[in-house]
Write a protein that holds these residues in place. Structure first.
Motif, mmCIF file in Angstrom:
data_model
loop_
_atom_site.group_PDB
_atom_site.id
_atom_site.type_symbol
_atom_site.label_atom_id
_atom_site.label_comp_id
_atom_site.label_asym_id
_atom_site.label_seq_id
_atom_site.Cartn_x
_atom_site.Cartn_y
_atom_site.Cartn_z
ATOM 1 N N SER A 1 0.823 -1.210 0.000
ATOM 2 C CA SER A 1 0.000 0.000 0.000
ATOM 3 C C SER A 1 0.858 1.261 0.000
ATOM 4 O O SER A 1 2.069 1.210 0.214
ATOM 5 C CB SER A 1 -0.917 0.005 1.221
ATOM 6 O OG SER A 1 -0.158 0.072 2.413
ATOM 7 N N LEU B 1 0.895 5.564 1.279
ATOM 8 C CA LEU B 1 0.291 6.651 2.029
ATOM 9 C C LEU B 1 0.100 7.810 1.075
ATOM 10 O O LEU B 1 0.953 8.068 0.214
ATOM 11 C CB LEU B 1 1.176 7.105 3.192
ATOM 12 C CG LEU B 1 1.283 6.172 4.374
ATOM 13 C CD1 LEU B 1 2.137 6.807 5.468
ATOM 14 C CD2 LEU B 1 -0.075 5.806 4.919
ATOM 15 N N HIS C 1 -7.664 6.495 7.227
ATOM 16 C CA HIS C 1 -7.878 7.914 6.900
ATOM 17 C C HIS C 1 -7.872 8.752 8.167
ATOM 18 O O HIS C 1 -8.453 8.358 9.181
ATOM 19 C CB HIS C 1 -9.219 8.064 6.193
ATOM 20 C CG HIS C 1 -9.732 9.461 6.119
ATOM 21 N ND1 HIS C 1 -9.264 10.376 5.210
ATOM 22 C CD2 HIS C 1 -10.671 10.107 6.848
ATOM 23 C CE1 HIS C 1 -9.912 11.526 5.381
ATOM 24 N NE2 HIS C 1 -10.772 11.377 6.375
ATOM 25 N N ASP D 1 -4.011 9.395 4.250
ATOM 26 C CA ASP D 1 -4.760 8.193 3.887
ATOM 27 C C ASP D 1 -3.794 7.069 3.557
ATOM 28 O O ASP D 1 -2.680 7.315 3.081
ATOM 29 C CB ASP D 1 -5.579 8.419 2.606
ATOM 30 C CG ASP D 1 -6.817 9.264 2.801
ATOM 31 O OD1 ASP D 1 -7.135 9.634 3.942
ATOM 32 O OD2 ASP D 1 -7.465 9.553 1.774
ATOM 33 N N GLU D 2 -4.270 5.851 3.741
ATOM 34 C CA GLU D 2 -3.567 4.693 3.217
ATOM 35 C C GLU D 2 -4.472 4.063 2.165
ATOM 36 O O GLU D 2 -5.657 3.823 2.422
ATOM 37 C CB GLU D 2 -3.247 3.685 4.321
ATOM 38 C CG GLU D 2 -2.446 2.495 3.805
ATOM 39 C CD GLU D 2 -2.041 1.515 4.892
ATOM 40 O OE1 GLU D 2 -1.361 0.537 4.549
ATOM 41 O OE2 GLU D 2 -2.425 1.719 6.064
ATOM 42 N N TRP D 3 -3.915 3.834 0.986
ATOM 43 C CA TRP D 3 -4.639 3.260 -0.151
ATOM 44 C C TRP D 3 -3.861 2.055 -0.670
ATOM 45 O O TRP D 3 -2.644 1.979 -0.516
ATOM 46 C CB TRP D 3 -4.750 4.291 -1.280
ATOM 47 C CG TRP D 3 -5.683 5.410 -0.970
ATOM 48 C CD1 TRP D 3 -5.379 6.581 -0.317
ATOM 49 C CD2 TRP D 3 -7.069 5.478 -1.272
ATOM 50 N NE1 TRP D 3 -6.497 7.356 -0.207
ATOM 51 C CE2 TRP D 3 -7.555 6.710 -0.781
ATOM 52 C CE3 TRP D 3 -7.957 4.620 -1.907
ATOM 53 C CZ2 TRP D 3 -8.881 7.094 -0.919
ATOM 54 C CZ3 TRP D 3 -9.277 5.000 -2.050
ATOM 55 C CH2 TRP D 3 -9.730 6.230 -1.555
ATOM 56 N N ARG E 1 5.791 5.706 -0.436
ATOM 57 C CA ARG E 1 5.957 4.260 -0.276
ATOM 58 C C ARG E 1 6.797 4.016 0.967
ATOM 59 O O ARG E 1 7.653 4.821 1.335
ATOM 60 C CB ARG E 1 6.618 3.633 -1.500
ATOM 61 C CG ARG E 1 8.046 4.090 -1.732
ATOM 62 C CD ARG E 1 8.670 3.380 -2.928
ATOM 63 N NE ARG E 1 10.001 3.895 -3.187
ATOM 64 C CZ ARG E 1 11.104 3.503 -2.562
ATOM 65 N NH1 ARG E 1 11.044 2.559 -1.637
ATOM 66 N NH2 ARG E 1 12.283 4.032 -2.858
ATOM 67 N N LYS E 2 6.541 2.902 1.627
ATOM 68 C CA LYS E 2 7.281 2.565 2.835
ATOM 69 C C LYS E 2 8.696 2.148 2.460
ATOM 70 O O LYS E 2 8.886 1.355 1.539
ATOM 71 C CB LYS E 2 6.586 1.437 3.597
ATOM 72 C CG LYS E 2 7.288 1.146 4.910
ATOM 73 C CD LYS E 2 6.710 -0.081 5.570
ATOM 74 C CE LYS E 2 7.492 -0.446 6.800
ATOM 75 N NZ LYS E 2 8.918 -0.622 6.595
ATOM 76 N N TRP F 1 2.335 0.252 14.556
ATOM 77 C CA TRP F 1 1.588 -0.224 13.378
ATOM 78 C C TRP F 1 1.865 -1.680 13.090
ATOM 79 O O TRP F 1 2.102 -2.080 11.949
ATOM 80 C CB TRP F 1 1.860 0.635 12.138
ATOM 81 C CG TRP F 1 1.375 2.025 12.260
ATOM 82 C CD1 TRP F 1 0.089 2.438 12.367
ATOM 83 C CD2 TRP F 1 2.192 3.197 12.318
ATOM 84 N NE1 TRP F 1 0.046 3.794 12.492
ATOM 85 C CE2 TRP F 1 1.321 4.292 12.461
ATOM 86 C CE3 TRP F 1 3.555 3.418 12.272
ATOM 87 C CZ2 TRP F 1 1.778 5.582 12.550
ATOM 88 C CZ3 TRP F 1 4.013 4.710 12.361
ATOM 89 C CH2 TRP F 1 3.126 5.772 12.492
#
Length: 106
Positions: free
Chosen positions: A2, A4, A42, A56-58, A94-95, A104
């Motif tokens: 995912s 952010l 969100h 948000d995370e999508w 991106r992480k 988390w």
């Protein structure tokens, strides 16, 4: 993996909070549309110096773009009501794998 999404704009965060409190159903309607489009998480944030930020995370950037294309006019009208006059700054993150994750479910 995912992504952010952060969206930042200059606006009256306190007024935004007041309007959101006055119309919780409208806020949840937008959130539910976002969830239907894949939204994972969100939050809204505000600063004392006139900034509003969405985090948000999508699943991916494309999911956000599809959602925003569908409901963008509603969101833009809502933001205009609290003084947002310029196009918000949208950034996708991106992480990074840095071996120092905390929280988390790290």
């Amino acid at each position: 993996m995912s992504v952010l999404m952060t969206m930042r704009a200059k606006g009256d965060a306190a007024e935004f909070e007041r309007r959101a409190a006055a119309n919780p159903d409208g806020m949840m309607e937008i959130a539910n549309r976002a969830k239907e489009s894949g939204l994972i998480a969100h939050r809204f944030y505000g600063s004392d110096d006139g900034q509003i930020m969405v985090v948000d995370e999508w699943p991916d950037a494309e999911s956000f773009h599809r959602f925003f294309e569908a409901v963008g006019p509603t969101i833009q009208a809502m933001m205009a009501e609290v003084g947002v006059t310029a196009e918000p700054e949208v950034t996708f993150w991106r992480k990074l794998e840095t071996n120092d994750d905390v929280g988390w479910n790290a």
